[in-house]
Design a protein around this motif. Structure first.
Motif, PDB file in Angstrom:
ATOM      1  N   ALA A 131       0.817  -1.227   0.000  1.00 37.11           N
ATOM      2  CA  ALA A 131       0.000   0.000   0.000  1.00 37.11           C
ATOM      3  C   ALA A 131       0.850   1.276   0.000  1.00 37.11           C
ATOM      4  O   ALA A 131       0.483   2.279   0.597  1.00 37.11           O
ATOM      5  N   CYS A 132       2.003   1.232  -0.671  1.00 36.46           N
ATOM      6  CA  CYS A 132       2.860   2.421  -0.771  1.00 36.46           C
ATOM      7  C   CYS A 132       3.114   2.843  -2.216  1.00 36.46           C
ATOM      8  O   CYS A 132       4.048   3.585  -2.490  1.00 36.46           O
ATOM      9  N   GLY A 133       2.328   2.341  -3.166  1.00 36.65           N
ATOM     10  CA  GLY A 133       2.375   2.934  -4.490  1.00 36.65           C
ATOM     11  C   GLY A 133       2.927   2.096  -5.636  1.00 36.65           C
ATOM     12  O   GLY A 133       3.184   2.651  -6.706  1.00 36.65           O
ATOM     13  N   LYS A 134       3.060   0.778  -5.481  1.00 36.72           N
ATOM     14  CA  LYS A 134       3.594  -0.017  -6.599  1.00 36.72           C
ATOM     15  C   LYS A 134       2.625  -0.055  -7.783  1.00 36.72           C
ATOM     16  O   LYS A 134       3.018   0.204  -8.921  1.00 36.72           O
ATOM     17  N   THR A 135       1.355  -0.401  -7.503  1.00 38.38           N
ATOM     18  CA  THR A 135       0.394  -0.495  -8.604  1.00 38.38           C
ATOM     19  C   THR A 135       0.290   0.844  -9.330  1.00 38.38           C
ATOM     20  O   THR A 135       0.254   0.902 -10.565  1.00 38.38           O
ATOM     21  N   ASN A 136       0.279   1.924  -8.549  1.00 38.71           N
ATOM     22  CA  ASN A 136       0.163   3.250  -9.157  1.00 38.71           C
ATOM     23  C   ASN A 136       1.358   3.593 -10.024  1.00 38.71           C
ATOM     24  O   ASN A 136       1.194   4.115 -11.130  1.00 38.71           O
ATOM     25  N   ASP A 192       3.587  -6.073  -8.542  1.00 40.55           N
ATOM     26  CA  ASP A 192       3.806  -6.505  -7.154  1.00 40.55           C
ATOM     27  C   ASP A 192       5.044  -7.378  -6.946  1.00 40.55           C
ATOM     28  O   ASP A 192       5.689  -7.268  -5.918  1.00 40.55           O
ATOM     29  N   PRO A 214      -9.352   1.634  -2.493  1.00 41.66           N
ATOM     30  CA  PRO A 214      -9.480   3.032  -2.065  1.00 41.66           C
ATOM     31  C   PRO A 214      -8.337   3.895  -2.601  1.00 41.66           C
ATOM     32  O   PRO A 214      -7.178   3.479  -2.607  1.00 41.66           O
ATOM     33  N   ARG A 271      -9.996  -4.502  -2.159  1.00 37.58           N
ATOM     34  CA  ARG A 271      -9.142  -4.810  -3.320  1.00 37.58           C
ATOM     35  C   ARG A 271      -9.967  -5.114  -4.561  1.00 37.58           C
ATOM     36  O   ARG A 271     -11.128  -5.533  -4.479  1.00 37.58           O
ATOM     37  N   ARG A 277       6.765   5.158   2.748  1.00 33.94           N
ATOM     38  CA  ARG A 277       5.852   6.245   3.060  1.00 33.94           C
ATOM     39  C   ARG A 277       6.447   7.008   4.232  1.00 33.94           C
ATOM     40  O   ARG A 277       6.434   6.528   5.362  1.00 33.94           O
ATOM     41  N   PHE A 316       5.749  10.850  -0.384  1.00 33.52           N
ATOM     42  CA  PHE A 316       4.773  11.126   0.688  1.00 33.52           C
ATOM     43  C   PHE A 316       5.200  12.198   1.684  1.00 33.52           C
ATOM     44  O   PHE A 316       4.641  12.300   2.763  1.00 33.52           O
ATOM     45  N   PHE A 319       1.691  10.396  -8.337  1.00 31.10           N
ATOM     46  CA  PHE A 319       1.032   9.718  -9.464  1.00 31.10           C
ATOM     47  C   PHE A 319       1.753  10.056 -10.790  1.00 31.10           C
ATOM     48  O   PHE A 319       2.962   9.871 -10.866  1.00 31.10           O
ATOM     49  N   ASN A 351       5.094  11.663 -10.965  1.00 29.57           N
ATOM     50  CA  ASN A 351       6.297  10.911 -10.596  1.00 29.57           C
ATOM     51  C   ASN A 351       7.186  10.640 -11.811  1.00 29.57           C
ATOM     52  O   ASN A 351       8.369  10.315 -11.677  1.00 29.57           O
TER      53      ASN A 351
HETATM   54  P1  GTP Z   1       0.149  -3.596  -2.357  1.00 26.35           P
HETATM   55  O1  GTP Z   1      -0.795  -4.104  -3.381  1.00 26.35           O
HETATM   56  O2  GTP Z   1      -0.401  -3.692  -0.964  1.00 26.35           O
HETATM   57  O3  GTP Z   1       1.503  -4.206  -2.438  1.00 26.35           O
HETATM   58  O4  GTP Z   1       0.237  -1.971  -2.544  1.00 26.35           O
HETATM   59  P2  GTP Z   1       0.955  -1.065  -3.653  1.00 26.35           P
HETATM   60  O5  GTP Z   1       2.383  -0.836  -3.272  1.00 26.35           O
HETATM   61  O6  GTP Z   1       0.691  -1.574  -5.013  1.00 26.35           O
HETATM   62  O7  GTP Z   1       0.203   0.354  -3.425  1.00 26.35           O
HETATM   63  P3  GTP Z   1      -0.814   1.146  -4.375  1.00 26.35           P
HETATM   64  O8  GTP Z   1      -0.193   1.564  -5.668  1.00 26.35           O
HETATM   65  O9  GTP Z   1      -2.072   0.375  -4.465  1.00 26.35           O
HETATM   66  O10 GTP Z   1      -1.056   2.474  -3.515  1.00 26.35           O
HETATM   67  C1  GTP Z   1      -1.590   2.442  -2.222  1.00 26.35           C
HETATM   68  C2  GTP Z   1      -2.114   3.792  -1.805  1.00 26.35           C
HETATM   69  O11 GTP Z   1      -1.113   4.806  -1.976  1.00 26.35           O
HETATM   70  C3  GTP Z   1      -3.312   4.247  -2.631  1.00 26.35           C
HETATM   71  O12 GTP Z   1      -4.264   4.810  -1.781  1.00 26.35           O
HETATM   72  C4  GTP Z   1      -2.748   5.283  -3.554  1.00 26.35           C
HETATM   73  O13 GTP Z   1      -3.691   6.248  -3.922  1.00 26.35           O
HETATM   74  C5  GTP Z   1      -1.601   5.889  -2.747  1.00 26.35           C
HETATM   75  N1  GTP Z   1      -0.519   6.386  -3.648  1.00 26.35           N
HETATM   76  C6  GTP Z   1       0.085   5.709  -4.633  1.00 26.35           C
HETATM   77  N2  GTP Z   1       0.988   6.477  -5.288  1.00 26.35           N
HETATM   78  C7  GTP Z   1       0.957   7.688  -4.688  1.00 26.35           C
HETATM   79  C8  GTP Z   1       1.658   8.919  -4.908  1.00 26.35           C
HETATM   80  O14 GTP Z   1       2.504   9.057  -5.796  1.00 26.35           O
HETATM   81  N3  GTP Z   1       1.362   9.949  -4.064  1.00 26.35           N
HETATM   82  C9  GTP Z   1       0.426   9.823  -3.060  1.00 26.35           C
HETATM   83  N4  GTP Z   1       0.208  10.884  -2.273  1.00 26.35           N
HETATM   84  N5  GTP Z   1      -0.268   8.690  -2.835  1.00 26.35           N
HETATM   85  C10 GTP Z   1      -0.002   7.630  -3.630  1.00 26.35           C
END
Ligand code: GTP
Ligand code: SPV
Ligand code: MN
Length: 596
Positions: free
Chosen positions: A264-269, A288, A314, A379, A410, A491, A504, A507
């Motif tokens: 939940a620290c931004g990999k998918t994004n 992932d 979310p 999810r 984060r 963050f 987002f 980046n």
């Molecule tokens: P896992 O699937 O648990 O391994 O998570 P992940 O690392 O893929 O995280 P994901 O990309 O789903 O992002 C998790 C949360 O971080 C989401 O609520 C995003 O909106 C937020 N997020 C992602 N990238 C950024 C960014 O560049 N800036 C900010 N402020 N929030 C971000």
């Protein structure tokens, strides 16, 4: 029973059937028809809801039990023969003891249920880097998710042949049904009966009591990270908690980037990022997990062992991650989101309104309810091939050559937007000392800040000190062909608590600086923690950041960094004597630079 050529497999399935005593055994073939039949039966039992066909064709919503919403790290075990092999970073139980306890739990645990046998491949079927797993589960929800997340079916059994090796993955929700007993919509066991167990010497996984995510979809964290990390150490390759992307610059040069951020620290994004800078293109390979091997040419090649995304809902919106929104439009499974009155799904920060619906706990919900409608770890499960920017090489069995590694986490303070390491060992030190504020992906983590080396603390199947040594060894093997290493933090916040960096798609500007560093076209300033760009080294054209904020984003506060040294030292001390000398040396160098 179905005719199975692989003797070890047919024996194992027979043994588990005898132990778990299911009502019937079903071998999965991975077909669309099978998926549909399972969904139909879950619809009939009330375990799932079919979403509005106009909004999300062929998509379903599930609500989990409120006690079963994320990975449970306290109940996750590495049962190696010697405790020291698991290391202080893992929960350890003697494998014999654990098997005794769990065998009692498994005894008759599938009564009244169907036992599904899922042959799956992590990585393209037949690729030299891929691995075959067989998951036995009593959860049809797990089966449909595995259909999306892995490659399931007959072709896997054919590849396995008579003597092929597979990783046995046993899963039960731990809720046997008495005759005539009504099933709950999300069966699971109480927390003290949950076990997510790994036996690395036997390449064996036993999971009991949870039906959620990484606890239950055993190809993901259990196989592709915890067990694979041990295999990778043994065999000289890498299994990492990393996204993989291809970035193409306006001149057409390609860069392949692998980035490790905690859950939940931004990999998918980042994996699906839409660059805001003209002429740059980003394509997704994985979001992932990365498996990497040194190729014939001496470079490091990465594949994504998965076939789908199990993404945090979310925060996902057309503004933050439009590619994910397109990916999850059809053929997707949603878990713990809001069901709106028009049978669409909704979650917080989706960028649209939901005025009235049913929350993740199944209760009537409105924005005025005062509670979140979707669980923070809600999810979506969607096929990777549906991503509009999926890279044509995403399932190339040969993988893609990695140019850049990124670590991060984060951090609302202290850590600047981006830092480049001075060399490989310094980069490994950066990964080893990565820290992050906890998230909803593992709710049993309570600390304010936790060291999460390489984003692998919950996923490394062996001693963290040995793992760090493995990173150093890989660097030695790769030599000049090793990827360059950077550290990022999207963050950081101002003292008033607002994000300093919009993140987002923006980046891409940070990634551009990295690529230009590789080409020798960009500069930065040497600081005690590494090379940090000056504002003029970054392409900030067209952004409306004020100079003060940019300064704060890139600031290296020596005092704040020096204050963290005792925590780093304490963390390394906790890991003990296996922490490599070369990491201690990097710590001393950092200390000297900070106090000079
Ligand atoms: P896992 O699937 O648990 O391994 O998570 P992940 O690392 O893929 O995280 P994901 O990309 O789903 O992002 C998790 C949360 O971080 C989401 O609520 C995003 O909106 C937020 N997020 C992602 N990238 C950024 C960014 O560049 N800036 C900010 N402020 N929030 C971000
Ligand atoms: C994570 O927590 O890093 C995830 C979700 O990717 S889970 O599959 O549940 O592990
Ligand atoms: Mn993850």
């Amino acid at each position: 029973m179905k005719q199975i050529k692989n003797v070890k497999l047919s024996q194992w399935v027979a043994e588990i059937e005898k132990l778990c005593k299911p009502e019937s055994v079903y071998w999965c073939n991975g077909s669309d028809q099978e998926y549909q039949q399972l969904m139909d039966s879950m619809l009939a039992s009330g375990a799932t809801v079919l979403l509005n066909e106009k909004k999300h064709p062929n998509s379903y919503l599930f609500r989990s039990d409120p006690s079963d919403v994320a990975r449970v790290e306290d109940r996750t075990y590495i049962a190696s023969v010697n405790q020291d092999d698991a290391g202080p970073n893992n929960n350890w139980i003697d494998p014999r003891e654990l098997k005794t306890v769990m065998t009692k739990l498994y005894e008759g645990c599938m009564r009244g249920r169907t036992m599904y046998v899922i042959p799956f491949s992590m990585g393209p079927i037949g690729s030299p880097i891929s691995k075959i797993g067989i998951e036995i589960t009593d959860s049809p929800y797990v089966v449909v998710n595995m259909h999306i997340m892995t490659r399931v079916g007959q072709a896997v059994l054919e590849t396995l042949g008579e003597k092929g090796e597979f990783i046995p993955c046993l899963h039960s929700v731990g809720a046997p049904l008495q005759k005539g007993e009504q099933d709950s919509s999300w069966p699971c066991a109480p927390i003290e009966q949950k076990y997510i167990s790994h036996f690395p010497e036997e390449n064996l996984i036993w999971s009991y009591g949870s039906g959620y995510g990484g606890n239950a979809l055993l190809g993901k964290k259990c196989l592709a990270l915890r067990i694979a990390s041990v295999m990778a150490k043994r065999e000289g390759w890498m299994a990492e908690h990393m996204l993989i992307l291809r970035l193409t610059n306006p001149q057409g040069r390609r860069f392949h980037i692998a980035a490790a951020f905690p859950s939940a620290c931004g990999k998918t994004n980042l994996a699906m990022m839409k660059p805001t800078i003209a002429g740059w293109k980003c394509e997704t390979i994985g979001d992932d997990i990365a498996w990497m091997k040194i190729g014939q040419d001496g470079r490091l090649y990465a594949i994504n062992p998965e076939a789908g995304f199990f993404g945090v809902a979310p925060g996902t919106s057309y503004a933050s991650n439009p590619q994910a929104m397109e990916t999850l439009k059809t053929n997707s499974i949603f878990t713990n989101c809001v069901l709106c009155d028009d049978r669409d799904v909704w979650w917080e920060d989706m960028g649209v309104e939901c005025r009235h619906g049913i929350d993740w706990k199944g209760r009537e919900w409105t924005p005025a309810s005062g509670e979140k409608g979707a669980h923070p770890n809600a999810r979506f499960t969607s096929p990777a091939r549906q991503c509009p920017v999926i890279c044509p090489d995403w399932d190339n069995p040969a993988g893609v050559p990695i140019d850049i590694f990124i670590f991060g986490g984060r951090r609302t303070s202290v850590v600047p937007l981006v830092t480049e390491s001075y060399d490989w060992d310094h980069g490994v030190y950066m990964g080893a000392t990565a820290a992050s504020e906890p998230t909803a992906a593992a709710l049993d983590v309570k600390s304010r800040l936790r060291y999460d080396p390489f984003a692998m603390l919950p996923f490394c199947g062996y001693h963290m000190g040995d793992y760090w040594q493995h990173w150093l060894d890989m660097g030695d093997k790769l030599g000049k062909k090793a990827p360059r290493i950077f550290y990022v933090n999207w963050f950081r916040k101002s003292p008033e608590g607002k994000w300093l960096w919009p993140g987002f798609g923006e980046n891409s500007r940070v990634l551009k600086w990295m690529c230009e560093r590789l080409e020798g076209r960009a500069n930065g300033a040497e600081t005690p923690i590494g090379l940090v760009p000056k504002p003029e080294n970054l392409d900030l054209d067209g952004m409306s950041l004020n100079d003060e904020d940019v300064k704060m984003l890139l600031e290296v506060d020596r005092k704040a960094w020096a204050q963290e040294l005792p925590d780093i030292e304490a963390f390394m001390k906790k890991l003990g004597s296996k922490v490599p000398k070369r990491i201690h040396l990097q710590f001393e160098k950092q200390q000297k630079r900070l106090t000079a």
